[in-house]
Design an enzyme around this catalytic site. Structure first.
Site, PDB file in Angstrom:
ATOM      1  N   GLU A 167      34.200  18.512 164.383  1.00 26.62           N
ATOM      2  CA  GLU A 167      33.401  18.870 165.289  1.00 26.62           C
ATOM      3  C   GLU A 167      33.089  20.640 165.005  1.00 26.62           C
ATOM      4  OE1 GLU A 167      34.080  15.950 168.850  1.00 26.62           O
ATOM      5  OE2 GLU A 167      35.542  17.601 168.978  1.00 26.62           O
ATOM      6  N   ASP A 216      36.659   7.221 169.918  1.00 25.80           N
ATOM      7  CA  ASP A 216      36.932   8.439 170.786  1.00 25.80           C
ATOM      8  C   ASP A 216      37.607   8.118 172.221  1.00 25.80           C
ATOM      9  OD1 ASP A 216      37.519  11.121 171.233  1.00 25.80           O
ATOM     10  OD2 ASP A 216      35.431  11.609 170.666  1.00 25.80           O
ATOM     11  N   GLU A 218      38.927  11.442 180.283  1.00 23.82           N
ATOM     12  CA  GLU A 218      37.569  11.973 179.945  1.00 23.82           C
ATOM     13  C   GLU A 218      36.582  10.723 179.908  1.00 23.82           C
ATOM     14  OE1 GLU A 218      37.572  13.777 176.133  1.00 23.82           O
ATOM     15  OE2 GLU A 218      35.230  13.918 176.084  1.00 23.82           O
TER      16      GLU A 218
END
Ligand code: BDP
Length: 715
Positions: A314, A390, A418
Site C-alpha cells: 500500500e 483483508d 473496520e
C-alpha cells in the site's frame, strides 16, 4: 396525618417494591472499569471470598510487579467485599499467599506435586491452590517469577468475581501476545472508532496519563505482554530522540505489568531523516545507521521489544525498492536488534499494484513469502493476517499458516471492526478468532499450532469506555484470552466476560452470551454472506458499495471480488480461475475444488457459480443469497429485542448506550440488505421470489449515499 388503611397499603407496597426496584436498577456505569469492576458480591460468594482472603501476604520483598499485584488484590477485595483487606507479613490461616520458590523456601520444599507443577509453568505461568503451607491453610498464588504472580493475582480475582473455584495451573501457549496500535503521532487512530489515541505524544514524556496505568492493568489481566505504540503506516519522526524519550516514558509505566514497548519502523527512516543517501538494506551505511539507532533506543528503553514493519505494501517503502527481498530487509533490522535481544515482526500483508492486483490479490503474500521460508534471521517473525485478503467479516485462514515451517509466525487479527460496522454494530469476534485458530491446515497442525505469537490491531481509544461500545470491550478481552490460550473456547470467554462486565447472575450472562455468540454471523449475513468479500464502500469501508467499478486499481473495486453478472456470482479461485486454491495443502485444495464439498460459508470465495446453482438447502443460489440477507436483518432485530428484555438487569447508562447502537445496527443491516439486493438484482435480472420484500428504494438511492468524515479513514 392519620394512619389509615390506605397509607398502610401504600407503605407495604413501597416496602415490597423498593428492594425489587433497587435490584432491578443497578447504578449507572460508564464502562471505564472494563472487566475489572470488582462490584460487591452476593452473600454466598462473599463468604467464600472472605474465607480465601482473610489477609493478603506477599512472601519476600516487594518489587514493582508484586506491588502491582498486591494493589490489584487490595482494590478487588475492597470492591467485592466492601472493606479494606488486611495485608500481613506472614501467612496465617485463610491467607491469600503470593509466593515464588525464590521468595518462599517452603514452596521449594512443598509437596512434589506442587513443585512438579510449578516446574512446567515457565516464566509466565501461575497456579492457584487451596493448600497447606508453613503450617497454615492458605489460598496460594504461586509462580516462578513475579510476573507469573501478577497473572495469578488477576486469575484469582477473575475467579472470585465469577464464583469459580481457585484451582488452576496455567501458562501461556504463545510467547508473544501483542497489541498493535494503528495510532498516529497526531493522535488520529487509523481505523479507530473509539476516539483519539490514548497516547498523548505531545504531553509525553512529562505527563503520563493515569490511563496508561489502567491500560497496563487491563492488558496484564489478560496476559498481553507487548504493545506496538504507533501505526504500521509509520513516520520517520517516531525514531528521533524526542519520540524515543516519549516511548521510554510509556515503557516505564508498562514495565511492572510485564508489557514491553515496540515501535513500527518506516523502512526509509534514515533516508527521510537525511542521515543516509539510501535505504538499501545491503548498504553498509544504512546497516550502520540502524545499528546506531538500536543502540540509542536501548540506552533509554533497556527492554525495548523491537520493530514492527509494513514494507512494500500500500505504498509503504521497503527493500523491494532496491530490488532486495523481504528477508534482506527484515534481516538487516534483525541484525541491529539482535545484540539487544530485540525482534522484528515483518508483516506479510503485502499488496501492491502489478500482476497480482490484476489477477488475484489473495495470492501475493504466499507467492512472495513462501519461497523465503528458512531465510529469515532467528529474531524475525513473519506476521500474517488471519485471511489472505483483508480482515473481512469472514475469510478462510491464510494459506501461509502451515506453509512456512522454518519461520516463526504471528497471527494478526483486527480487533477494531473496520469491516464489521465499526463500533456501532455488535459483532463479538471471539467466534471469528476461534474459527480461524481451530482451522486444520492439513499439514498436521491447526492454525493455532503454527503460531509463536499473536497480534491484535487494537480497538482502544480515549472514549470513556475505551472501545466505543461496551460490547466491543469483549473483543479486546477475547483477543487477550485467546492470545494466552489459542485453544480456549469463544463461548467460555464470552461467559466469563459477561459475568465480569455486567453481572455473574445467569439471568444476565446466559442471554448476553447468546447475543454475543450470534452477533458475528449476523453481520456476515447482512454484509457478505456465502463467502462474498470486500464489497464495502471505498475508503471508509462502512456501508455497502458492491457496484463500485471505477477505481484505478482493479483490486480496489468490489466488482473484482464478487464478479456478479447476468449468469452468476463469485470469485473462481480453482484451477479454472486463479488457482489460489493450490496455495493450500493438497487435501484442502482437493476438497474445495468442488463447490459441492466446499463449506457453504466459503462458497463464493472459491467459486463462480450460476444463479440457479442448487444449494444444500434446495434453494437456488439466488434465493439462498436473498435468504441470507433476510436472516442477517432478522437477527439484527433479534439482538435488539434480546437486549430490550435485559433492560431491568442492566444499569441505565450502559443499557441506553447499547440500545442506541443496536437500533443503528438494525438500520445498517436494513441498508446493507436492501442495497445489496437492489444491486445484485440489477445484474442478475432475476425476480425476487415470493415472500422476499423489495428494497425500500431504487438502486440509485443507495449508490448516491455518501459517508463524509467517517472515522478512522486515513484519506
Ligand atoms: C487495511 C486498512 C489500512 C491498513 C492496512 C494494513 O484499510 O488502513 O493500513 O489494512 O493492514 O485493511 O496495513
Amino acid at each position: 396525618m392519620r394512619f389509615s388503611f390506605h397509607t398502610a397499603v401504600i407503605a407495604l407496597l413501597v416496602a415490597l417494591i423498593l428492594p425489587v426496584a433497587a435490584r432491578a436498577a443497578p447504578a449507572s456505569e460508564d464502562g471505564y472499569d472494563l472487566w475489572l469492576r470488582y462490584r460487591p458480591l452476593d452473600k454466598t460468594a462473599r463468604a467464600s471470598v472472605q474465607a480465601q482472603a482473610r489477609s493478603i501476604v506477599l512472601a519476600g520483598e516487594p518489587s514493582p510487579t508484586t506491588r502491582a499485584a498486591v494493589e490489584e488484590l487490595k482494590r478487588g477485595l475492597a470492591g467485592m467485599l466492601g472493606r479494606d483487606p488486611a495485608v500481613a507479613a506472614r501467612p496465617g490461616d485463610g491467607a491469600l499467599l503470593l509466593a515464588t520458590p525464590a521468595r518462599l523456601p517452603e514452596l521449594a520444599g512443598a509437596t512434589n506435586a506442587l513443585r512438579g507443577e510449578l516446574a512446567t509453568l515457565g516464566d509466565e505461568g501461575y497456579l492457584l491452590r487451596q493448600t497447606r503451607i508453613a503450617g497454615h491453610n492458605v489460598t496460594l498464588i504461586a509462580a516462578n517469577t513475579d510476573i507469573g504472580l501478577l497473572y495469578g493475582a488477576y486469575a484469582w480475582l477473575r475467579d472470585a468475581a465469577t464464583g469459580a473455584k481457585p484451582e488452576a495451573a496455567s501458562a501461556p501457549k504463545l510467547q508473544l501476545r501483542m497489541l498493535n496500535h494503528w495510532d498516529n503521532l497526531d493522535r488520529v487512530v487509523e481505523r479507530g472508532y473509539s476516539g483519539q489515541s490514548i497516547w498523548d505524544w505531545w504531553a509525553l514524556p512529562d505527563i503520563k496519563d493515569q490511563r496508561y496505568t489502567d491500560y497496563a492493568r487491563a492488558n496484564a489481566s489478560l496476559g498481553i505482554n507487548g504493545t506496538v505504540l504507533n501505526n504500521v503506516n509509520s513516520k520517520p519522526e517516531v525514531l528521533t530522540a524526542p519520540f524515543i524519550a516519549k516511548a521510554a516514558a510509556v515503557a516505564d509505566v508498562l514495565r511492572p505489568y510485564g508489557i514491553k514497548v515496540y515501535l513500527s519502523a518506516r523502512f526509509s527512516t534514515p533516508l527521510e531523516l537525511h542521515e543516509t543517501a539510501t535505504a538499501d538494506p545491503l548498504s553498509p551505511e544504512v546497516r550502520a545507521w540502524w545499528q546506531r539507532k538500536a543502540d540509542e533506543i536501548y540506552k533509554v528503553i533497556p527492554d525495548f521489544g523491537g520493530f514492527l514493519v509494513k514494507a512494500n505494501s500500500e505504498g509503504q517503502p521497503g527493500p523491494q525498492d532496491y530490488h532486495r527481498t523481504h528477508a534482506d530487509g527484515a534481516n538487516m533490522l534483525a541484525a541491529a536488534l539482535a545484540p539487544h535481544k530485540g525482534i522484528v515482526m515483518w508483516r506479510a500483508f503485502v499488496y501492491a499494484p502489478g500482476e497480482h492486483s490484476a489477477s488475484d490479490r489473495a495470492k501475493q503474500a504466499y507467492d512472495e513469502f513462501k519461497p523465503l521460508d528458512g531465510s529469515f534471521a532467528a529474531n524475525v517473525l513473519v506476521q500474517v493476517k488471519n485471511g489472505a485478503i483483508d480482515f473481512q467479516p469472514r475469510e478462510p485462514f491464510h494459506p501461509l499458516f502451515g506453509a512456512m515451517p522454518k519461520t516463526p509466525l504471528m497471527m494478526e487479527f483486527q480487533i477494531t471492526k473496520e469491516y464489521l460496522g465499526f463500533s456501532t454494530d455488535m459483532a463479538y469476534l471471539g467466534t471469528m478468532f476461534e474459527e480461524t485458530l481451530r482451522s486444520d491446515t492439513r499439514t498436521g497442525r491447526t492454525v493455532a499450532q503454527t503460531l509463536t505469537g499473536m497480534a491484535g490491531v487494537a480497538n482502544i481509544g480515549s472514549d470513556r469506555n475505551w472501545s466505543g461500545s461496551h460490547f466491543d470491550q469483549a473483543n479486546w478481552y477475547a483477543y487477550g484470552r485467546l492470545a494466552w490460550n489459542p485453544q480456549a473456547s469463544a463461548r467460555d470467554i464470552a461467559t466469563e466476560w459477561a459475568a465480569l462486565t455486567f453481572s455473574p447472575d445467569v439471568r444476565v450472562t446466559a442471554p448476553v452470551v447468546d447475543m454475543l455468540m450470534m452477533s458475528r454471523e449476523t453481520v456476515v449475513n447482512y454484509m457478505t454472506p456465502l463467502g462474498l468479500h470486500h464489497i464495502m464502500g471505498t475508503g471508509h469501508h462502512y456501508g455497502p458499495a458492491p457496484w463500485v467499478d471505477n477505481l484505478e486499481r482493479p483490486d480496489w473495486n468490489p466488482v473484482y471480488y464478487h464478479r456478479a453478472d447476468s449468469k452468476g456470482i463469485g470469485f473462481d479461485r480453482t484451477a479454472s480461475g486463479t488457482n489460489a486454491l493450490e496455495q493450500y495443502a493438497p487435501e484442502i485444495a482437493r476438497q474445495y475444488a468442488d463447490p459441492h464439498t466446499t463449506p457453504e460459508q466459503f462458497l463464493l470465495w472459491f467459486h463462480h457459480l450460476p444463479w440457479d446453482y442448487v444449494m444444500p438447502s434446495g434453494r437456488t443460489l439466488w434465493a439462498e443469497l436473498l435468504a441470507r440477507y433476510d436472516k442477517g436483518l432478522a437477527d439484527a432485530k433479534s439482538l435488539q429485542s434480546r437486549w430490550a428484555a435485559l433492560k431491568p438487569m442492566i444499569d441505565p447508562r450502559r443499557y441506553r448506550e447499547e440500545e442506541q447502537r443496536l437500533a443503528r445496527q438494525v438500520y445498517n443491516a436494513t441498508l446493507w440488505r436492501d442495497a445489496c439486493i437492489a444491486y445484485f438484482q440489477s445484474v442478475s435480472g432475476l425476480a425476487l421470489p415470493p415472500g422476499v420484500q423489495a428494497p425500500a428504494h431504487p438502486l440509485a438511492y443507495y449508490q448516491a449515499l455518501r459517508y463524509p468524515y467517517a472515522p478512522g479513514n486515513p484519506k
